[in-house]
Design a protein around this motif. Structure first.
Motif, PDB file in Angstrom:
ATOM      1  N   ARG A  56       0.685  -1.390   0.005  1.00 30.39           N
ATOM      2  CA  ARG A  56       0.036  -0.061  -0.010  1.00 30.39           C
ATOM      3  C   ARG A  56       0.839   1.222   0.142  1.00 30.39           C
ATOM      4  NH1 ARG A  56      -5.233   0.666   2.734  1.00 30.39           N
ATOM      5  NH2 ARG A  56      -5.609  -1.243   1.261  1.00 30.39           N
ATOM      6  N   LYS A  90      -4.569   8.157   4.929  1.00 26.54           N
ATOM      7  CA  LYS A  90      -5.274   8.537   3.828  1.00 26.54           C
ATOM      8  C   LYS A  90      -4.606   9.505   2.966  1.00 26.54           C
ATOM      9  CE  LYS A  90      -8.930   6.063   4.900  1.00 26.54           C
ATOM     10  NZ  LYS A  90      -9.101   4.718   4.089  1.00 26.54           N
ATOM     11  N   GLU A  93      -2.179   7.603   0.911  1.00 25.61           N
ATOM     12  CA  GLU A  93      -2.953   6.953  -0.211  1.00 25.61           C
ATOM     13  C   GLU A  93      -3.421   7.840  -1.340  1.00 25.61           C
ATOM     14  OE1 GLU A  93      -5.663   4.934   2.264  1.00 25.61           O
ATOM     15  OE2 GLU A  93      -4.398   3.722   3.098  1.00 25.61           O
ATOM     16  N   GLU A  94      -3.840   8.973  -1.050  1.00 27.53           N
ATOM     17  CA  GLU A  94      -4.308  10.083  -1.907  1.00 27.53           C
ATOM     18  C   GLU A  94      -3.051  10.446  -2.736  1.00 27.53           C
ATOM     19  OE1 GLU A  94      -6.817  13.169  -0.084  1.00 27.53           O
ATOM     20  OE2 GLU A  94      -8.180  11.583   0.582  1.00 27.53           O
ATOM     21  N   ALA A  95      -2.069  10.982  -2.058  1.00 26.38           N
ATOM     22  CA  ALA A  95      -0.995  11.262  -2.727  1.00 26.38           C
ATOM     23  C   ALA A  95      -0.353  10.384  -3.819  1.00 26.38           C
ATOM     24  CB  ALA A  95       0.385  11.869  -1.624  1.00 26.38           C
ATOM     25  N   LEU A  96      -0.446   8.877  -3.331  1.00 25.13           N
ATOM     26  CA  LEU A  96       0.202   7.883  -4.118  1.00 25.13           C
ATOM     27  C   LEU A  96      -0.868   7.366  -5.040  1.00 25.13           C
ATOM     28  CD1 LEU A  96       2.354   5.989  -1.380  1.00 25.13           C
ATOM     29  CD2 LEU A  96       2.853   7.789  -3.379  1.00 25.13           C
ATOM     30  N   GLN A  97      -2.121   7.739  -5.133  1.00 30.64           N
ATOM     31  CA  GLN A  97      -3.205   7.384  -5.963  1.00 30.64           C
ATOM     32  C   GLN A  97      -3.410   5.711  -5.789  1.00 30.64           C
ATOM     33  OE1 GLN A  97      -2.651   8.931  -9.622  1.00 30.64           O
ATOM     34  NE2 GLN A  97      -2.908  10.784  -9.008  1.00 30.64           N
ATOM     35  N   VAL A  98      -3.483   5.259  -4.248  1.00 26.14           N
ATOM     36  CA  VAL A  98      -3.711   4.166  -4.085  1.00 26.14           C
ATOM     37  C   VAL A  98      -4.891   3.279  -4.724  1.00 26.14           C
ATOM     38  CG1 VAL A  98      -3.934   2.393  -2.317  1.00 26.14           C
ATOM     39  CG2 VAL A  98      -2.251   4.278  -2.042  1.00 26.14           C
ATOM     40  N   GLN A  99      -4.848   2.330  -5.497  1.00 25.68           N
ATOM     41  CA  GLN A  99      -5.802   1.669  -6.198  1.00 25.68           C
ATOM     42  C   GLN A  99      -6.365   0.449  -5.131  1.00 25.68           C
ATOM     43  OE1 GLN A  99      -7.184   2.910  -8.879  1.00 25.68           O
ATOM     44  NE2 GLN A  99      -5.808   4.527  -8.525  1.00 25.68           N
TER      45      GLN A  99
END
Length: 101
Positions: A56, A90, A93-99
């Motif tokens: 992640r 979060k 995750e948003e910065a890394l554009q977690v799918q």
């Protein structure tokens, strides 16, 4: 001269003054990165297994395991990154554009 040129000259003048010991109106920030982080606690707060946590957040699963078991200590940048994950996973995750998997 253009506005950009004027701004660059002003910025360089401020940088030279700062380096010469005259900070003037220059704003500086110091960041404290802890010497140690509890990687296992950070991971457990996310509710993720070690492999899922590593995937992640773009970490090596073996490194996470070594950090948790005390065989290795995260480097400065990794400790800072882990603190950001601890405080706002979060946002990471948003910065890394977690799918979603």
């Amino acid at each position: 001269m253009s506005k950009l040129g004027d701004e660059l000259i002003e910025a360089m003048s401020e940088a030279v003054a700062y380096m010469g010991g005259h900070p003037g109106a220059t704003v500086t920030h110091e960041v404290h990165v802890p010497d140690a982080v509890d990687v296992a606690a950070i991971r457990k707060r996310t509710g993720l297994s070690r492999p899922k946590f590593a995937a992640r957040f773009g970490l090596d699963v073996r490194a996470v395991q070594d950090w948790e078991q005390g065989r290795r200590r995260p480097e400065l940048a990794a400790r800072a990154y882990l603190k950001v994950i601890e405080h706002n996973p979060k946002a990471v995750e948003e910065a890394l554009q977690v799918q979603a998997a």
